[in-house]
Design a protein around this motif. Structure first.
Motif, PDB file in Angstrom:
ATOM      1  N   THR A 183      22.465   9.659 -10.561  1.00 25.47           N
ATOM      2  CA  THR A 183      21.513   9.798  -9.575  1.00 25.47           C
ATOM      3  C   THR A 183      20.414   8.782  -9.746  1.00 25.47           C
ATOM      4  OG1 THR A 183      20.112  11.365 -10.953  1.00 25.47           O
ATOM      5  CG2 THR A 183      21.747  12.116  -9.364  1.00 25.47           C
ATOM      6  N   ILE A 184      19.889   8.352 -11.127  1.00 23.88           N
ATOM      7  CA  ILE A 184      18.741   7.547 -11.158  1.00 23.88           C
ATOM      8  C   ILE A 184      19.207   5.891 -10.578  1.00 23.88           C
ATOM      9  CG2 ILE A 184      17.349   6.329 -13.018  1.00 23.88           C
ATOM     10  CD1 ILE A 184      17.481   8.820 -14.546  1.00 23.88           C
ATOM     11  N   PRO A 185      20.247   5.497 -11.030  1.00 21.61           N
ATOM     12  CA  PRO A 185      20.722   4.359 -10.446  1.00 21.61           C
ATOM     13  C   PRO A 185      20.843   4.424  -9.017  1.00 21.61           C
ATOM     14  CG  PRO A 185      22.280   4.585 -12.494  1.00 21.61           C
ATOM     15  CD  PRO A 185      21.300   5.839 -12.130  1.00 21.61           C
ATOM     16  N   LEU A 186      21.386   5.598  -8.536  1.00 22.13           N
ATOM     17  CA  LEU A 186      21.462   5.650  -7.051  1.00 22.13           C
ATOM     18  C   LEU A 186      20.221   5.437  -6.373  1.00 22.13           C
ATOM     19  CD1 LEU A 186      23.747   6.522  -4.896  1.00 22.13           C
ATOM     20  CD2 LEU A 186      22.723   8.806  -5.070  1.00 22.13           C
ATOM     21  N   GLY A 187      19.008   6.203  -6.971  1.00 25.21           N
ATOM     22  CA  GLY A 187      17.919   6.158  -6.432  1.00 25.21           C
ATOM     23  C   GLY A 187      16.994   4.748  -6.458  1.00 25.21           C
ATOM     24  N   ALA A 188      17.402   4.175  -7.527  1.00 19.27           N
ATOM     25  CA  ALA A 188      17.024   2.589  -7.489  1.00 19.27           C
ATOM     26  C   ALA A 188      17.736   1.877  -6.374  1.00 19.27           C
ATOM     27  CB  ALA A 188      17.123   2.144  -8.799  1.00 19.27           C
ATOM     28  N   ALA A 189      18.985   2.013  -6.190  1.00 18.58           N
ATOM     29  CA  ALA A 189      19.719   1.473  -5.285  1.00 18.58           C
ATOM     30  C   ALA A 189      19.247   1.385  -3.947  1.00 18.58           C
ATOM     31  CB  ALA A 189      21.125   1.587  -5.418  1.00 18.58           C
ATOM     32  N   ALA A 190      18.922   2.952  -3.540  1.00 21.01           N
ATOM     33  CA  ALA A 190      18.710   3.244  -2.197  1.00 21.01           C
ATOM     34  C   ALA A 190      17.084   2.702  -2.110  1.00 21.01           C
ATOM     35  CB  ALA A 190      18.121   4.600  -2.065  1.00 21.01           C
ATOM     36  N   ALA A 191      16.381   2.550  -3.145  1.00 21.48           N
ATOM     37  CA  ALA A 191      15.046   1.911  -3.030  1.00 21.48           C
ATOM     38  C   ALA A 191      15.328   0.522  -2.585  1.00 21.48           C
ATOM     39  CB  ALA A 191      14.116   2.179  -4.234  1.00 21.48           C
ATOM     40  N   ILE A 249      12.819  -1.049  -8.984  1.00 22.16           N
ATOM     41  CA  ILE A 249      12.423  -0.636 -10.367  1.00 22.16           C
ATOM     42  C   ILE A 249      11.489   0.541 -10.088  1.00 22.16           C
ATOM     43  CG2 ILE A 249      10.934  -1.225 -12.270  1.00 22.16           C
ATOM     44  CD1 ILE A 249      12.130  -3.829 -12.095  1.00 22.16           C
ATOM     45  N   ALA A 250      10.573   0.558  -9.075  1.00 17.67           N
ATOM     46  CA  ALA A 250       9.853   1.881  -8.741  1.00 17.67           C
ATOM     47  C   ALA A 250      10.772   2.943  -8.339  1.00 17.67           C
ATOM     48  CB  ALA A 250       9.064   1.575  -7.548  1.00 17.67           C
ATOM     49  N   GLY A 251      11.868   2.915  -7.708  1.00 20.93           N
ATOM     50  CA  GLY A 251      12.919   3.819  -7.307  1.00 20.93           C
ATOM     51  C   GLY A 251      13.292   4.418  -8.733  1.00 20.93           C
ATOM     52  N   MET A 252      13.828   3.731  -9.666  1.00 18.17           N
ATOM     53  CA  MET A 252      14.271   4.064 -10.721  1.00 18.17           C
ATOM     54  C   MET A 252      13.274   4.929 -11.424  1.00 18.17           C
ATOM     55  SD  MET A 252      15.063   1.698 -14.130  1.00 18.17           S
ATOM     56  CE  MET A 252      13.167   1.571 -14.601  1.00 18.17           C
ATOM     57  N   ALA A 253      12.236   4.468 -11.686  1.00 15.13           N
ATOM     58  CA  ALA A 253      11.240   5.121 -12.384  1.00 15.13           C
ATOM     59  C   ALA A 253      10.759   6.559 -11.546  1.00 15.13           C
ATOM     60  CB  ALA A 253       9.660   4.370 -12.302  1.00 15.13           C
ATOM     61  N   GLY A 254      10.827   6.486 -10.225  1.00 14.16           N
ATOM     62  CA  GLY A 254      10.557   7.813  -9.579  1.00 14.16           C
ATOM     63  C   GLY A 254      11.687   8.784  -9.832  1.00 14.16           C
ATOM     64  N   SER A 255      13.170   8.383  -9.709  1.00 12.19           N
ATOM     65  CA  SER A 255      14.184   9.319 -10.100  1.00 12.19           C
ATOM     66  C   SER A 255      14.127   9.729 -11.547  1.00 12.19           C
ATOM     67  CB  SER A 255      15.408   8.440  -9.938  1.00 12.19           C
ATOM     68  OG  SER A 255      15.610   7.796  -8.548  1.00 12.19           O
ATOM     69  N   MET A 256      13.517   8.923 -12.287  1.00 17.29           N
ATOM     70  CA  MET A 256      13.534   9.491 -13.795  1.00 17.29           C
ATOM     71  C   MET A 256      12.533  10.507 -14.004  1.00 17.29           C
ATOM     72  SD  MET A 256      12.121   7.239 -17.040  1.00 17.29           S
ATOM     73  CE  MET A 256      10.397   7.285 -16.464  1.00 17.29           C
ATOM     74  N   PHE A 265       0.908  -1.258  -0.034  1.00 13.11           N
ATOM     75  CA  PHE A 265      -0.113  -0.139   0.202  1.00 13.11           C
ATOM     76  C   PHE A 265       0.876   1.101   0.004  1.00 13.11           C
ATOM     77  CE2 PHE A 265      -3.475  -2.699   1.549  1.00 13.11           C
ATOM     78  CZ  PHE A 265      -4.399  -2.288   0.459  1.00 13.11           C
ATOM     79  N   GLY A 266       2.147   1.107   0.001  1.00  9.30           N
ATOM     80  CA  GLY A 266       2.993   2.400  -0.035  1.00  9.30           C
ATOM     81  C   GLY A 266       4.040   2.321  -1.187  1.00  9.30           C
ATOM     82  N   HIS A 267       3.529   1.690  -2.463  1.00 11.26           N
ATOM     83  CA  HIS A 267       4.453   2.025  -3.573  1.00 11.26           C
ATOM     84  C   HIS A 267       5.113   3.412  -3.524  1.00 11.26           C
ATOM     85  CE1 HIS A 267       6.483  -0.605  -5.915  1.00 11.26           C
ATOM     86  NE2 HIS A 267       6.138  -0.148  -7.038  1.00 11.26           N
ATOM     87  N   ALA A 268       4.438   4.497  -3.109  1.00 13.86           N
ATOM     88  CA  ALA A 268       5.097   5.759  -3.383  1.00 13.86           C
ATOM     89  C   ALA A 268       6.039   5.995  -2.441  1.00 13.86           C
ATOM     90  CB  ALA A 268       3.752   6.843  -2.962  1.00 13.86           C
ATOM     91  N   PHE A 269       6.294   5.353  -1.354  1.00 12.37           N
ATOM     92  CA  PHE A 269       7.581   5.438  -0.633  1.00 12.37           C
ATOM     93  C   PHE A 269       8.488   5.264  -1.267  1.00 12.37           C
ATOM     94  CE2 PHE A 269      10.862   3.204   2.126  1.00 12.37           C
ATOM     95  CZ  PHE A 269      10.913   4.298   2.912  1.00 12.37           C
ATOM     96  N   PHE A 270       8.840   4.236  -2.275  1.00  6.05           N
ATOM     97  CA  PHE A 270       9.951   3.704  -2.917  1.00  6.05           C
ATOM     98  C   PHE A 270       9.972   5.041  -4.120  1.00  6.05           C
ATOM     99  CE2 PHE A 270       8.802   0.007  -1.053  1.00  6.05           C
ATOM    100  CZ  PHE A 270       9.675  -0.239  -0.129  1.00  6.05           C
ATOM    101  N   ILE A 271       8.995   5.460  -4.778  1.00  3.63           N
ATOM    102  CA  ILE A 271       8.944   6.282  -6.124  1.00  3.63           C
ATOM    103  C   ILE A 271       9.240   7.614  -5.350  1.00  3.63           C
ATOM    104  CG2 ILE A 271       7.603   7.135  -7.634  1.00  3.63           C
ATOM    105  CD1 ILE A 271       5.456   4.834  -7.253  1.00  3.63           C
ATOM    106  N   LEU A 301      13.906   7.221 -23.941  1.00  2.00           N
ATOM    107  CA  LEU A 301      14.372   6.800 -22.856  1.00  2.00           C
ATOM    108  C   LEU A 301      13.491   6.111 -21.764  1.00  2.00           C
ATOM    109  CD1 LEU A 301      17.071   6.642 -21.246  1.00  2.00           C
ATOM    110  CD2 LEU A 301      16.209   8.635 -19.622  1.00  2.00           C
ATOM    111  N   ALA A 302      12.160   6.754 -21.678  1.00  2.00           N
ATOM    112  CA  ALA A 302      11.029   6.209 -20.882  1.00  2.00           C
ATOM    113  C   ALA A 302      10.572   5.067 -21.332  1.00  2.00           C
ATOM    114  CB  ALA A 302      10.106   7.301 -20.551  1.00  2.00           C
ATOM    115  N   LEU A 303      10.347   4.882 -22.495  1.00  2.00           N
ATOM    116  CA  LEU A 303      10.055   3.885 -23.456  1.00  2.00           C
ATOM    117  C   LEU A 303      10.931   2.645 -23.347  1.00  2.00           C
ATOM    118  CD1 LEU A 303       7.830   2.495 -25.119  1.00  2.00           C
ATOM    119  CD2 LEU A 303       9.057   3.455 -27.194  1.00  2.00           C
ATOM    120  N   SER A 304      12.273   2.926 -23.337  1.00  2.00           N
ATOM    121  CA  SER A 304      13.059   2.097 -23.357  1.00  2.00           C
ATOM    122  C   SER A 304      13.058   1.316 -21.984  1.00  2.00           C
ATOM    123  CB  SER A 304      14.630   2.364 -23.911  1.00  2.00           C
ATOM    124  OG  SER A 304      14.324   3.095 -25.206  1.00  2.00           O
ATOM    125  N   LEU A 305      13.171   2.246 -20.994  1.00  2.00           N
ATOM    126  CA  LEU A 305      13.129   1.658 -19.479  1.00  2.00           C
ATOM    127  C   LEU A 305      12.071   0.866 -19.637  1.00  2.00           C
ATOM    128  CD1 LEU A 305      14.507   4.616 -17.416  1.00  2.00           C
ATOM    129  CD2 LEU A 305      15.799   2.442 -17.858  1.00  2.00           C
TER     130      LEU A 305
END
Lengths: 305, 286
Positions: free
Chosen positions: A78-86, A204-211, A51-57, A149-153
């Motif tokens: 920063t995008i991979p960093l966001g994904a790693a932290a998530a 993956i959610a973190g990656m998308a959020g950073s993007m 119920f908290g996917h937004a936490f990672f995003i 980029l978004a489509l490819s990701l």
């Protein structure tokens, strides 16, 4: 064939459409598709509702915005960093709660997201308070590059999740969804698989959020709000839980519907929440079933001609 | 010393209100294994209905309160009967349906009443002086009604036939069926009761805050934290944890800032889940 056709359409669209507004809308659709698919990987397959996917995003988006603004690191870092932290937080939350049966996972994901939202508004010296952080470095210089980029990701993330879903790993996750006791009886450490799936989902959610933060050049508290978690869940459920492809479909349909129905404003969520309930009662596999029935109905007619 | 009294008095009031919200939430979980994400929506519904009956239709306050409680209870029974009963075997669907119901009610209130806060008149005016503090009567009312409702709930469960059947289903569904109890009826009754308790909390507090469409998130978050700390399904645990959190929250907001209690909650939840997942007074489930 159908997938290839869709890909061709996806990659070809920017050549036809020159309108910035439409491309932004499609970017948003890709973004939501990644989110819905990543949510589905744990929650759809195993039935542990997040119920908290937004936490990672939102968390990843804030982290990459802060790192970008303070240290000047580019989106490539920063995008991979966001994904790693998530992923790291996914591990912490998952390891604490997924070993417990019952509602703990749902409760704790919900609480984490609520608290991140509050924190992002309170801690103005880090997160900019109500207004959020502006002036984040843009993703690329061109809206079309952003789109690609978004489509490819999206393609990469969905492909990965779908591939994992077809593997032994996915089989185990789906078995957990069907009957966790039986899985444990077979000597499978179900907790370990659930935590792994959650880490993948969070990353993956973190990656998308950073993007998305870089794309918007702005990250605000609304990226950690309950309504984002709810929206992702609605898309995944309406699209068809536990299928990866279904939530992607749900994300595209609902993002476009959201735009078309803009004139009725607040009534939209009223319709979506009804749609969720109807989906669960009438077609638990969601839009995917309806879509595949349509294809099945059209395909023979065509070949007969 | 003055500070201690203040924390004690206002913490007790806060704790009593939280307990009132949390007992219903833990009750329906204990009996039906249902995590009701629409629990906060019952609280919201209670406040909006009071506003409608007293502010718009001009009912006397007592009638408005009674009507709001009764209607919310009906909504609770309806939710259980029509949306949850058919999905009883799939717990993930039950969760999603209650979330969808909560969102639906939020938007329905938004459409019906608009985004701006509605104001409910205070039921009792004035302040009472106690131990050097001045406490609004409305807060005394919140405290009294909450405690009274919890005591009545306990008496109901321990001493009436209908109440005992709730306890029976919570203990063992099959056993309850063998002695002639119908679990579906009991669950519907429990959901109605749980909704009524949440509505009562929302009604009592409504004059002290703005009634808005998103006010359901706050009590739901509190209820979650309280039942995890107190032990899921345990009524006594919920009451103890509610008062505990009431004091901690009041102390932290006096000591630091009104913004920090949420962090205390998070830490408390994580510590409990790590070291004592069954909570302070919960039973360990197989």
């Amino acid at each position: 064939v159908a997938v290839g056709l869709l890909l061709a359409v996806g990659y070809g669209l920017p050549l036809v459409i020159d309108d910035r507004y439409t491309l932004e809308l499609l970017f948003l659709a890709h973004y939501y598709a990644i989110l819905a698919a990543s949510w589905d990987f744990l929650s759809g397959y195993t039935g542990n509702i997040n119920f908290g996917h937004a936490f990672f995003i939102g968390g990843a988006a804030f982290l990459s915005a802060i790192v970008n603004l303070r240290l000047g690191w580019p989106p490539v870092v920063t995008i991979p960093l966001g994904a790693a932290a998530a992923a790291f937080f996914g591990l912490v939350v998952g390891a604490t709660t997924l070993r417990l049966r019952g509602p703990y996972f749902a409760a704790v994901t919900f609480c984490f997201a609520t608290i991140l939202y509050k924190l992002s508004r309170i801690a103005w010296w880090v997160a900019g308070g109500e207004e959020g952080l502006s002036g984040v470095e843009p993703l690329t210089s061109d809206i079309r590059l952003d789109y690609y980029l978004a489509l490819s990701l999206m393609v990469a993330a969905t492909g990965l999740l779908w591939g994992l879903g077809q593997s032994r790993f996915g089989l185990i996750l789906r078995s957990i969804g069907q009957n966790e006791d039986a899985c444990q009886g077979c000597g499978i450490d179900t907790t370990r698989y659930k935590v792994r799936a959650f880490v993948v989902s969070a990353a993956i959610a973190g990656m998308a959020g950073s993007m998305y933060g870089h794309f918007q050049m702005h990250v605000g508290p609304q990226m950690a709000h309950d309504s984002l978690s709810a929206m992702v869940l609605i898309m995944a459920v309406v699209g068809g839980m536990g299928t990866i492809v279904g939530p992607v479909l749900g994300a595209y349909v609902l993002t476009l519907a959201n735009e078309l129905l803009r004139s009725i404003g607040e009534l939209r969520l009223l319709i979506y929440s009804l749609a969720v309930i109807l989906t669960i009662f009438l077609a638990p596999r969601g839009l995917l079933v309806i879509a595949s029935r349509l294809v099945a109905a059209v395909a023979p007619a065509r070949s007969g001609r | 010393m003055q500070l201690l009294t203040e924390v004690f008095v206002f913490g007790s009031i806060q704790g009593a209100l939280y307990a009132l919200v949390a007992v219903g939430f833990t009750l329906i979980f204990g009996v039906g294994g249902i995590i009701n994400l629409a629990h906060g929506s019952f609280y919201m519904l209670g406040a909006y209905l009071t506003y409608t009956f007293s502010g718009v239709l001009g009912f006397p306050m007592v009638a408005a309160i009674a009507a709001a409680v009764a209607l919310t209870a009906v909504a609770g029974v309806g939710l259980d009967r029509f949306l949850l009963r058919p999905m009883r075997s799939r717990h993930e669907y039950v969760l999603i349906i209650t979330l969808a119901a909560a969102l639906f009610l939020q938007e329905a209130m938004y459409v019906a009443y608009g985004p701006y806060g509605k104001v409910v008149k205070t039921f009792v005016n004035g302040d009472v002086a106690l131990a050097g503090l001045s406490i609004p009567y409305q807060k005394v009312f919140v405290f009294t009604v909450s405690l009274l409702a919890i005591v009545l709930l306990w008496l109901f469960i321990a001493h009436t036939r209908a109440g005992k059947s709730i306890a029976a289903v919570a203990q063992n569904v099959e056993g309850a069926v063998y002695v002639g109890i119908r679990p579906d009826v009991v669950l519907a009754r429990t959901m109605g009761l749980s909704a009524a308790l949440a509505a009562l909390a929302g009604i009592c507090i409504s004059p002290l805050l703005d009634v808005t469409p998103d006010m359901w998130v706050f009590p739901l978050f509190r209820a979650f934290a309280i039942v995890i700390i107190g032990g899921l399904g345990s009524l006594a645990g919920a009451v103890v944890a509610a008062f505990l959190l009431g004091y901690v929250e009041t102390a932290v907001s006096y000591g630091l800032s009104a913004n920090y209690p949420d962090l205390v909650y998070l830490v408390a939840i994580i510590v409990v889940l790590f070291f004592k997942p069954e909570g302070l007074m919960g039973r360990r489930r197989a």
